[in-house]
Design an enzyme around this catalytic site. Structure first.
Site, PDB file in Angstrom:
ATOM      1  CG  ASP A  37      -2.099   0.844   1.116  1.00 51.53           C
ATOM      2  OD1 ASP A  37      -1.955   1.984   0.627  1.00 51.53           O
ATOM      3  OD2 ASP A  37      -3.192   0.394   1.494  1.00 51.53           O
ATOM      4  CG  ASP A  38      -0.027   4.817   0.040  1.00 52.01           C
ATOM      5  OD1 ASP A  38      -0.804   4.577  -0.894  1.00 52.01           O
ATOM      6  OD2 ASP A  38      -0.319   5.554   1.011  1.00 52.01           O
ATOM      7  CB  CYS A  73      -5.676   3.107  -1.774  1.00 52.99           C
ATOM      8  SG  CYS A  73      -4.301   3.788  -0.851  1.00 52.99           S
ATOM      9  CG  ASP A 314      -2.256   0.946  -3.195  1.00 56.68           C
ATOM     10  OD1 ASP A 314      -1.104   1.393  -3.047  1.00 56.68           O
ATOM     11  OD2 ASP A 314      -3.099   0.987  -2.281  1.00 56.68           O
ATOM     12  CG  ASN A 315      -1.243   4.741  -4.493  1.00 54.07           C
ATOM     13  OD1 ASN A 315      -2.348   4.304  -4.155  1.00 54.07           O
ATOM     14  ND2 ASN A 315      -0.389   5.291  -3.636  1.00 54.07           N
TER      15      ASN A 315
END
Ligand SMILES: *[C@@H]1O[C@H](CO)[C@@H](O)[C@H](O)[C@H]1NC(C)=O
Ligand SMILES: *[C@@H]1O[C@H](CO)[C@@H](O)[C@H](O)[C@H]1NC(C)=O
Ligand SMILES: *[C@@H]1O[C@H](CO)[C@@H](O)[C@H](O)[C@H]1NC(C)=O
Ligand SMILES: *[C@@H]1O[C@H](CO)[C@@H](O)[C@H](O)[C@H]1NC(C)=O
Ligand SMILES: *[C@@H]1O[C@H](CO)[C@@H](O)[C@H](O)[C@H]1NC(C)=O
Length: 589
Positions: A37-38, A73, A314-315
């Protein structure tokens, strides 16, 4: 007879070899998909994950030009698990009305996305960790997320509580894990599902989605703090500093719109931001250990060779670049160019591929692995696994609707919660070929940015400002103005593209197929055609995809119509009204 007896051992060995390989290749492969995540690429996080390097990068292929298409996200995950661009899913935010799990369900995807398709293709499917935002302790069973043989989901409002996770297993009442480290909890659950999956005949898909290295968010506080890490990792990386690239807290403002108005960060903030970066690396160590645990179990069970492992995020993330507090939501390279590593049958070993790929391509890739037919409505294409497989494309279509959200202690300063930058809606385009490497964006304020990523990878010199537009600067031998005209027309196609118009956008502008990349579009015979094109613009900054505020939608098509050598494009009547939306669904219940 004698002859046969003599020949038999030899024959058998031969047969064995043939059958053996055939069996191995006929065996339907398993898939383990790890999504953090991130996690950044540009702050060098992968370099601090030795097990990811050992088991994945060194044994597989690293995709150095992999992109998310929305730097947030939930929209990014919906893009990934559906294979559709965010402008087609219309899940564009983390919260209703524009996004979140309720919007995903409301749009009909809960019965029509990757895990459902994989089950139809004969797979057992498992998921643990964070699926989407606004997937909560209240709506987790209304309905239960579809398509899983086994699931254990992190739920809001505790998703980002590193030491008080709340998870619902197979649609049951959520269980809270106070005092336990969330990424470790998710790792244990992943190992459990792996065991379950291995004990069954069917091939399996297992997604593992720990929250690291996302910021810590405590219930009731609108503050994104530095991520928490396990005590066993507290001693690590004391010397790490965020890479001091040219865009790191620069003396002169950079970027456009709200970013260009940011004050320079002072030493206190920079010190905090470096520590923020260290906390992220430490949080990722639990994930690094989990990767080893997964590979070990696959090895012990003799199935590593026919299991694909994907590793991505996700990003991306920025910390101090362009004077920004920690965060994502931007179109800059830090936020969209993200890790993707794949290992498995037929995937190059220890290779780095420069194919241009995006999250939109991953659902098609996974369905292809599963031997299932690709869907007509996919907006992407399977990614190549080797150098030899033809690289599919030069472009990535990036989009964003909503606000810019600064994180961390200082990002949270001011006005009873975190300061939010309005007007962060934009379209962006990455275009990469042998002789060009460009970033082009149009903001909802109509400001534009163009960076020559070969000469200016830090995105410090915006070429789309008036004094540059009329300068002598050349890209692929043409003036900036001529290049922008092409990029803008391409963006006009991509911002509302569907399926083949997303994967082959030049074909929309040039149906005869004679123009299929930037160099061929730059031909001076086409100058007039491109100059006349309607331009991408916005009449207003909206928080969601309100098509009425997004200016012209349809480009001219070459060779059709009279005076400008073009004609408005019409793909089908469906294209005019792409999205049905059920307004009657009550979202927060
Ligand atoms: C931990 O989570 C539970 C719900 O799962 C909640 O009731 C409790 O208040 C939380 N504790 C803290 C310290 O936030
Ligand atoms: C540095 O900037 C932060 C955030 O704006 C502020 O809170 C702090 O007081 C500043 N520190 C100094 C020494 O100026
Ligand atoms: C952007 O440009 C278009 C076309 O010139 C114009 O209609 C629109 O009002 C502008 N939008 C803003 C936010 O200034
Ligand atoms: C946001 O953009 C609008 C134009 O759409 C402009 O009028 C407004 O001042 C901008 N707001 C901020 C906070 O920049
Ligand atoms: C996307 O969803 C929002 C919120 O429901 C809606 O207002 C908007 O019209 C939708 N956009 C499109 C293009 O359908």
């Amino acid at each position: 007879m004698l002859f046969a007896v003599f020949q038999l051992p030899c024959l058998l060995i031969g047969l064995n070899v043939v059958l053996g390989t055939q069996l191995a290749s006929a065996k339907i492969p398993n898939i383990v998909f790890i999504i953090t995540d991130d996690q950044d690429l540009h702050l060098d996080s992968l370099e601090y994950m030795p097990r990811v390097q050992k088991y994945l990068t060194n044994e597989g292929t690293f995709y150095k030009r992999h992109y998310c298409t929305v730097a947030l996200c939930c929209p990014s995950r919906v893009n990934l698990w559906t294979g559709k661009a965010a402008h087609n899913t219309n899940v564009t935010d983390v919260l209703p009305p524009y996004g979140g799990y309720p919007k995903f369900v409301n749009r009909g995807y809960n019965t029509d996305y990757l895990p459902v398709w994989l089950q139809k293709a004969g797979y057992n499917t498992y998921y643990t960790g964070k699926l989407f935002n606004s997937h909560t302790i209240e709506n987790y069973n209304n309905p239960v997320a579809g398509g899983f043989t086994g699931s254990d989901f992190l739920l809001d409002p505790y998703t980002y509580s590193y030491y008080n996770a709340s998870l619902s297993r197979n649609g049951e009442k959520p269980i809270s894990y106070p005092g336990q480290y969330s990424p470790d909890v998710v790792a244990e659950k992943a190992f459990g599902f792996l065991e379950e999956a291995i004990s069954d005949e069917k091939p399996f898909f297992l997604a593992i989605a720990p929250i690291a290295p996302h910021s810590d968010v405590q219930m009731g506080k609108h503050q994104f703090s530095e991520p928490k890490y396990a005590p066993r990792h507290a001693h690590l990386f004391k010397d790490y500093k965020i890479p001091r690239t040219k865009n790191f807290n620069p003396d002169m403002p950079s970027g456009a719109n709200w970013i260009a108005k940011l004050p320079q960060l002072n030493d206190t903030v920079i010190e905090y931001n470096d520590e923020f970066g260290r906390a992220r690396l430490r949080a990722l160590q639990s994930v690094d250990e989990m990767v080893e645990g997964v590979v070990q179990r696959l090895t012990d069970n003799g199935i590593l060779d026919y299991t694909y492992i994907f590793y991505t995020s996700d990003n991306g993330f920025h910390i101090s670049q362009h004077r920004m507090h920690p965060g994502k939501t931007c179109g800059y390279e830090t936020d969209i160019n993200i890790p993707l590593i794949v290992r498995g049958p037929g995937v190059g070993v220890g290779k780095v591929l420069d194919a241009v790929t995006s999250h939109t391509d991953l659902a098609p890739t996974l369905l292809k692995i599963a031997g299932a037919e690709l869907r007509d409505d996919f907006d992407g294409l399977p990614i190549p696994f080797t150098e030899e497989e033809k690289s599919k494309t030069e472009h990535v279509n990036v989009e964003y609707w909503g606000r810019g959200i600064p994180e961390g202690k200082y990002g949270s300063e001011g006005g009873g919660g975190f300061t939010i930058y309005a007007n962060n809606t934009y379209k962006a385009l990455r275009l990469i070929g042998d002789t060009y490497n460009l970033y082009y964006s149009v903001w909802c304020t109509n400001e534009t940015e163009l960076y020559d990523m070969t000469r200016d990878p830090d995105q410090m010199h915006n070429l789309a400002v008036p004094e540059q537009l009329s300068s002598e600067y050349k890209i692929s031998g043409r003036n900036i103005r001529d290049v922008v005209a092409r990029l803008d027309a391409l963006m006009m196609v991509l911002k509302s593209c569907k399926a083949s118009s997303c994967t082959d956008p030049w074909k929309v502008l040039h149906p005869q197929g004679d123009v299929s990349d930037l160099p061929s579009a730059l031909s001076s015979r086409l100058d007039n055609f491109y100059e006349q094109q309607p331009k991408v613009s916005f009449s207003k900054c909206e928080l969601g995809f309100i098509v009425e505020s997004e200016g012209p939608q349809i480009p001219f098509v070459f060779g059709q119509g009279a005076n400008h050598g073009g004609f408005p494009w019409q793909e089908s009547s469906e294209n005019q009204n792409p999205l049905g939306y059920r307004q009657d669904w009550s979202i927060w219940t």
